[in-house]
Motif scaffolding. Structure first.
Motif, short mmCIF file in Angstrom:
data_model
loop_
_atom_site.label_atom_id
_atom_site.label_comp_id
_atom_site.label_asym_id
_atom_site.label_seq_id
_atom_site.Cartn_x
_atom_site.Cartn_y
_atom_site.Cartn_z
N GLY A 1 36.78 -24.10 -96.68
CA GLY A 1 35.56 -24.15 -95.86
C GLY A 1 34.61 -22.99 -96.08
O GLY A 1 34.99 -21.92 -96.56
N GLN A 2 33.36 -23.21 -95.72
CA GLN A 2 32.33 -22.17 -95.73
C GLN A 2 32.04 -21.81 -94.28
O GLN A 2 31.46 -22.60 -93.55
N PRO A 3 32.43 -20.60 -93.86
CA PRO A 3 32.18 -20.22 -92.46
C PRO A 3 30.76 -19.70 -92.24
O PRO A 3 30.16 -19.08 -93.13
N ASN B 1 20.88 -29.22 -90.65
CA ASN B 1 21.14 -29.02 -92.07
C ASN B 1 21.58 -30.29 -92.79
O ASN B 1 21.38 -30.40 -94.00
N LEU B 2 22.17 -31.21 -92.06
CA LEU B 2 22.77 -32.37 -92.74
C LEU B 2 22.00 -33.66 -92.53
O LEU B 2 22.27 -34.65 -93.21
N VAL B 3 21.06 -33.67 -91.60
CA VAL B 3 20.36 -34.92 -91.28
C VAL B 3 18.90 -34.81 -91.67
O VAL B 3 18.23 -33.84 -91.31
N GLU B 4 18.42 -35.79 -92.41
CA GLU B 4 17.00 -35.85 -92.78
C GLU B 4 16.35 -37.05 -92.09
O GLU B 4 17.04 -37.98 -91.67
N PRO B 5 15.02 -37.02 -91.98
CA PRO B 5 14.34 -38.15 -91.33
C PRO B 5 14.76 -39.48 -91.95
O PRO B 5 14.81 -39.62 -93.17
N GLY B 6 15.09 -40.43 -91.12
CA GLY B 6 15.48 -41.76 -91.59
C GLY B 6 16.97 -41.92 -91.82
O GLY B 6 17.46 -43.05 -91.96
N ASP B 7 17.73 -40.82 -91.86
CA ASP B 7 19.19 -40.92 -92.01
C ASP B 7 19.79 -41.63 -90.80
O ASP B 7 19.38 -41.39 -89.67
N ARG B 8 20.81 -42.45 -91.07
CA ARG B 8 21.47 -43.15 -89.98
C ARG B 8 22.69 -42.35 -89.53
O ARG B 8 23.53 -41.98 -90.37
N PRO C 1 33.29 -28.36 -98.49
CA PRO C 1 32.51 -28.44 -99.74
C PRO C 1 31.62 -29.69 -99.78
O PRO C 1 30.49 -29.64 -100.26
N ARG C 2 32.14 -30.82 -99.26
CA ARG C 2 31.34 -32.05 -99.25
C ARG C 2 30.08 -31.88 -98.39
O ARG C 2 28.97 -32.30 -98.78
N ALA C 3 30.24 -31.25 -97.24
CA ALA C 3 29.06 -31.02 -96.38
C ALA C 3 28.06 -30.09 -97.08
O ALA C 3 26.85 -30.33 -97.03
N MET C 4 28.58 -29.07 -97.74
CA MET C 4 27.68 -28.14 -98.44
C MET C 4 26.93 -28.86 -99.57
O MET C 4 25.75 -28.59 -99.81
N ASP C 5 27.61 -29.79 -100.24
CA ASP C 5 26.95 -30.57 -101.30
C ASP C 5 25.83 -31.44 -100.73
O ASP C 5 24.75 -31.53 -101.31
N ASP D 1 18.71 -22.88 -90.50
CA ASP D 1 18.79 -23.29 -91.91
C ASP D 1 19.85 -22.49 -92.68
O ASP D 1 19.78 -21.26 -92.76
N TRP D 2 20.79 -23.21 -93.27
CA TRP D 2 21.85 -22.54 -94.05
C TRP D 2 21.27 -21.79 -95.25
O TRP D 2 21.90 -20.88 -95.75
N GLU D 3 20.11 -22.18 -95.71
CA GLU D 3 19.50 -21.45 -96.83
C GLU D 3 19.30 -19.98 -96.47
O GLU D 3 19.41 -19.10 -97.32
N ASN D 4 18.99 -19.72 -95.21
CA ASN D 4 18.83 -18.35 -94.77
C ASN D 4 20.17 -17.63 -94.61
O ASN D 4 20.27 -16.43 -94.87
N TRP D 5 21.18 -18.36 -94.15
CA TRP D 5 22.44 -17.72 -93.74
C TRP D 5 23.52 -17.72 -94.82
O TRP D 5 24.39 -16.85 -94.82
N LEU D 6 23.49 -18.71 -95.72
CA LEU D 6 24.58 -18.80 -96.71
C LEU D 6 24.71 -17.53 -97.56
O LEU D 6 25.83 -17.01 -97.71
#
Lengths: 389, 389
Positions: A55-57, A74-81, A206-210, A225-230
């Motif tokens: 995992g990525q903490p 981080n994981l949901v974009e507009p229109g995602d179900r 790893p799947r979530a990070m992908d 945003d994980w882009e800031n924190w990763l």
């Protein structure tokens, strides 16, 4: 006489004295070598507590709701179900929250106090193509426990990301993130992880990070945003200083302390202790003749319990009487039945002593409010159930 | 010998011992009467520290970036035109952040170490119809101080919301939110407000709250949404418990303690003390022959300073030497000149003693790195400037 009351609510909980002491270590720089080592050590230990070597903490200043928001934003974009499996107040909150990021949110609701079955979930997954599903491991409003294993399996079978809201479970209820195929599991510091409130703690597979890396649109929520924190989490894990937002230094020192204590106990041992305490508390409530949400032992969480008052007992009077006996309990949270039940947190550092003190205070509070109860009956049941299990 | 080093970075800073002690008060319930009183009292005192009797305070677990995000996410809708007045790293961050919420972000950049003049700002406001403008009262990367007064006036004249990033200024640099017509002013706990990191603190004017209430679209960021937090802040201000996310109980007790100490000093007195310390520190650096960002005394902040190293001195060696003398300083933050300058925080609880200790450590660190300096010259200048002002 000790003036301090026992804090038996579902968070903040009773904390280890060492953790409280760590809060008052004079604050050091967030890039000082000793702090970098402590933060890195905490990130390493999180992977052991989550049972997620892959995992990525993430550790970010905020409440548990920020952790919910991080997973969603981080994981949901507009229109995602997305599918929300709701067993109480926090399932409903997740549906509201997810609606900020997509207009395709379905909610699968359990009847009050009941679990959602894997069959019900699979029926939804067969029907529509979901990107992500969320469920509440333990809903703090209902004390309903969900079994993450079949949900993790369904997530893999249907290619759906599985998000476990572990705010009232992580480090209390058994959870093996990697083995069980959970993509995101998060909590808040003031719960079973045993640190004063102020940190959101999250572990991503790893799947979530992908999925996050392959987003099309930028994350709608800047702070989450994980882009800031990763890069920050990676740097501290590698014992290097880094800066995006100043970490909550004292809370992170307290986190390191608490995680160390948790791992000294051992995860299996800790899950078992929670099972014993949960079982004993429920036995005591049964001996008192109180109904509980959930009604069934199989659906009941071990980190908190939610008993109904007997007929004729007013919430305010009961809670005040328990407090007068030295134990702070929490009122109801579900809007429609708020005055009809109370909640007791028994997670984290809770001991057999705390359990007996709490049961004793409840017994007295019931009696003082005119409820007919054989003195000591609940205490005896609690003790027997604890020692037998 | 006392082992602890003096923490003279621009946050976390040196905290009052009483504040650190409040961190270790055994955590109580977030709805316990004594906590409700403390939180309510802290909200009341914030209005005095911000000099904003008409303001709506918000206190949420998070870093200073969350405070930036709160102002942006709540007040900016897609398509809104916003102006960022940038005097360093945090102006650039604000431009990045605002771009999540609208694609109409203009940036008015100062030359490094200089202020942006009211005339430059007015030229932008004349040309386009902005909804909101942001500026950094003190940019932590450059130590440039901006005067909020003319910006507040321009905001009123052109009907533009004025957002003051006060992360490195509030409770240190003079700021009178109501009188100066500032719509939002925010900070982070670990700066001049004097509380360990983990709280975002924000004050919104009635005009800002109206703009938020009249939004067309929901706030894109769930955790930052005032809709979630406003009822909570109103409840605690009225000494009533409420729940959205569990507040960071220990940090809020520390905040109450620090705000009380700040108001005991008095705001004018406190602003003056910061002016004296800033002036004295700059006099010392001048005596050492160091250049500073900013070059001009008129543009220099009083909460931190950013001196350049003399030619030939390596950042790592200098900072290590200062640390060996018992004072922790911060490196540069602007990417293009990072190894060429250092930063010294002198805000909050900083005393004349701390000032002299810091100047002494810098003097020694320069000498140990081969810089020719008359012993005691900087210390003498600091002392004279402090006592004269």
């Amino acid at each position: 006489m000790k003036a301090r009351k026992l804090l038996m609510i579902p968070g903040p909980i009773e904390f280890e004295p060492e953790v409280i002491q760590a809060m008052a270590i004079p604050t050091t720089s967030h890039v000082a070598p000793d702090f970098v080592e402590s933060f890195g050590h905490a990130l390493d230990m999180m992977k052991e507590v989550w049972l997620s070597p892959s995992g990525q903490p993430f550790v970010v200043a905020g409440s548990g709701t920020l952790a919910m928001d991080m997973a969603a934003a981080n994981l949901v974009e507009p229109g995602d179900r997305v599918l929300v499996i709701s067993t109480g107040y926090f399932g409903e909150r997740y549906a509201n929250l997810l609606a900020r990021y997509t207009d395709q949110v379905d909610v699968l609701r359990a009847s009050r106090g009941e679990q959602v079955s894997p069959e019900q979930i699979e029926a939804y997954l067969k029907e529509k193509d979901y990107k992500l599903m969320t469920f509440t491991h333990v809903d703090t409003s209902t004390a309903v426990l969900m079994d993450p294993r079949p949900i993790g399996e369904l997530g893999k079978k249907y290619g759906v990301l599985t998000v476990l809201d572990g705010v009232c479970s992580v480090a209390g209820e058994e959870m093996k993130q990697d083995e069980w195929g959970i993509d995101v599991a998060f909590t808040a510091s003031q719960k079973a992880i045993g640190v004063p409130p102020g940190l959101a703690l999250l572990m991503a597979s790893p799947r979530a990070m992908d999925v996050w890396k392959n987003r099309i649109k930028p994350v709608a929520n800047y702070y989450a945003d994980w882009e800031n924190w990763l890069p920050i989490m990676e740097a501290y894990a590698n014992r290097k200083p880094a800066y995006f937002g100043t970490p909550a230094v004292n809370l992170i020192l307290a986190l390191e302390t608490s995680l160390r204590i948790i791992l000294e106990e051992g995860m299996d041992q800790r899950f078992n202790r929670h099972r014993k305490i949960g079982r004993a508390f429920r036995a005591a409530m049964k001996a008192a003749g109180l109904d509980m949400i959930p009604a069934s032992e199989d659906s009941a969480a071990n980190t908190l319990s939610a008993p109904f008052y007997p007929e004729g007992i007013a919430a305010g009077d009961f809670l005040a009487a328990a407090s007068a006996e030295g134990v702070i309990l929490a009122g109801g949270l579900l809007a429609d039945i708020k005055p009809r039940y109370f909640r007791v947190g028994h997670m984290g550092a809770t001991t057999r002593n705390d359990l007996l003190a709490t049961v004793g205070a409840i017994e007295s509070a019931l009696q003082k409010n005119g409820y007919d109860l054989k003195p000591g009956a609940c205490l005896q049941s609690a003790q027997q159930a604890y020692d037998a299990s």
